[in-house]
Design a protein around this motif. Sequence first.
Motif, short mmCIF file in Angstrom:
data_model
loop_
_atom_site.label_atom_id
_atom_site.label_comp_id
_atom_site.label_asym_id
_atom_site.label_seq_id
_atom_site.Cartn_x
_atom_site.Cartn_y
_atom_site.Cartn_z
N GLY A 66 127.63 21.39 -0.15
CA GLY A 66 128.06 22.72 0.14
C GLY A 66 129.53 23.62 -0.52
O GLY A 66 128.99 24.30 -0.66
N ILE A 67 129.76 22.01 -1.00
CA ILE A 67 131.23 23.16 -2.03
C ILE A 67 130.64 23.48 -3.54
O ILE A 67 131.22 24.19 -3.37
CB ILE A 67 131.56 21.92 -2.28
N GLU A 68 129.48 22.42 -3.62
CA GLU A 68 128.58 23.16 -5.48
C GLU A 68 128.24 24.30 -5.63
O GLU A 68 128.63 25.05 -6.13
CB GLU A 68 128.11 21.66 -5.42
N MET A 112 118.02 13.85 -0.68
CA MET A 112 116.87 15.44 -1.08
C MET A 112 118.01 16.46 0.05
O MET A 112 117.48 17.55 -0.31
CB MET A 112 115.81 15.40 -1.32
N VAL A 113 117.43 16.03 1.25
CA VAL A 113 117.56 16.93 2.04
C VAL A 113 118.32 17.78 2.55
O VAL A 113 118.96 18.75 2.75
CB VAL A 113 116.03 16.45 3.64
N THR A 114 119.20 15.88 2.75
CA THR A 114 120.84 16.84 3.43
C THR A 114 121.43 17.49 2.24
O THR A 114 122.58 18.22 2.22
CB THR A 114 121.55 15.15 4.04
N ALA A 115 121.60 16.87 0.76
CA ALA A 115 121.83 17.56 -0.18
C ALA A 115 120.91 19.90 -0.16
O ALA A 115 122.24 20.29 -0.15
CB ALA A 115 121.36 17.40 -1.86
N THR A 116 120.30 19.62 -0.17
CA THR A 116 119.65 20.78 -0.15
C THR A 116 120.41 21.68 0.99
O THR A 116 120.52 23.10 1.18
CB THR A 116 117.82 20.94 -0.08
N VAL A 166 124.06 25.99 2.86
CA VAL A 166 125.29 26.01 3.38
C VAL A 166 125.67 27.16 3.11
O VAL A 166 126.62 28.12 3.33
CB VAL A 166 125.46 25.83 4.90
N GLY A 167 126.61 26.90 1.91
CA GLY A 167 127.61 27.21 1.18
C GLY A 167 126.98 28.04 -0.36
O GLY A 167 127.92 28.88 0.12
N TYR A 173 113.72 31.58 -1.02
CA TYR A 173 114.23 31.12 -1.79
C TYR A 173 115.58 30.21 -2.37
O TYR A 173 115.09 29.49 -3.37
CB TYR A 173 114.54 32.52 -3.19
N THR A 174 116.88 30.42 -1.37
CA THR A 174 117.88 29.40 -1.98
C THR A 174 116.82 28.38 -1.69
O THR A 174 117.60 26.86 -2.00
CB THR A 174 118.76 29.89 -0.80
N ILE A 175 116.64 27.87 -0.34
CA ILE A 175 116.45 26.28 -0.60
C ILE A 175 114.89 25.77 -1.20
O ILE A 175 115.07 24.90 -1.10
CB ILE A 175 115.58 26.37 1.17
N LEU A 176 114.17 26.70 -1.47
CA LEU A 176 113.09 26.45 -2.41
C LEU A 176 113.63 25.85 -3.48
O LEU A 176 113.67 24.93 -3.90
CB LEU A 176 111.91 27.77 -2.83
#
Length: 256
Positions: A53-55, A87-91, A96-97, A177-180
């Motif tokens: 999220g910070i990234e 991968m899921v939690t990173a996405t 969110v960020g 688009y962001t999630i993909l």
Amino acid sequence: MKKHYKLTIAVVLLVAVVAAIAYCAANYSFSARDLYEWYKEHMTYAVIALLMGIESSIVPLPSEVVVPPAAYFSLQAHSQLEIFMVMVTATVGAYVGSIVNYVLSMIIGRPLIYAFADSKVGHMFMLNSDKLRHAEDYFQRKGSVAIFLGRLLPAVRHLISIPAGMSKMNFLKFSVYTILGAGVWNAVLSGFGYMLYLVVPDDAQLFDALEHYNEYLKAAGYGLILLIVVYLVVRHYKKKRSKQLAAREENTESQH
């Protein structure tokens, strides 16, 4: 006189930073074990999501130092993580960020965002109007698909949601688009972690390698800090010098 005074202050600050680095190098030893143990103890799903999220915000935190190590440790027998959930939690964290950037950009508006980017606080986050303009131009050229493609580009990834917010892009389309894009990028980063696992399947072997090169890593770290400080000082004075030259040219033209 004023110019020499400021130059003296800059030199004194630079010497102080060098002295501080030398003192830390002599009195505090960075250990690869500390970094290794931190990753093992703290790399939970919540931390992965938080860091990603910070990234995806304006903070320059590279995802390359978050996802690959998490994916690697998820493959260890003692790990509580699973590579798919990494991968899921990173996405989710990246999404969110990006929403934060999107909403703030929509509310604040273009003039204030550019003013912030050129402020001292914005520069602390390594922002400037040129970077924002680059992201905005890319968004305007590519359209909505820029959100997907931008998530794969290092120089654009954390900024591409800003022009989307400023243009009031459809939120559902922005989200898709962001999630993909974030999902594809995190899958690639997880792949790097998996390839490292194939080369060094036992994390104890990885630690031995880190410990072996610990002195080189420490020297490189201190050198990098020094280079960053020098770069910031030089950039500041080059920018200030260019402004002074521009002001002189304007004065000369006005007199004629």
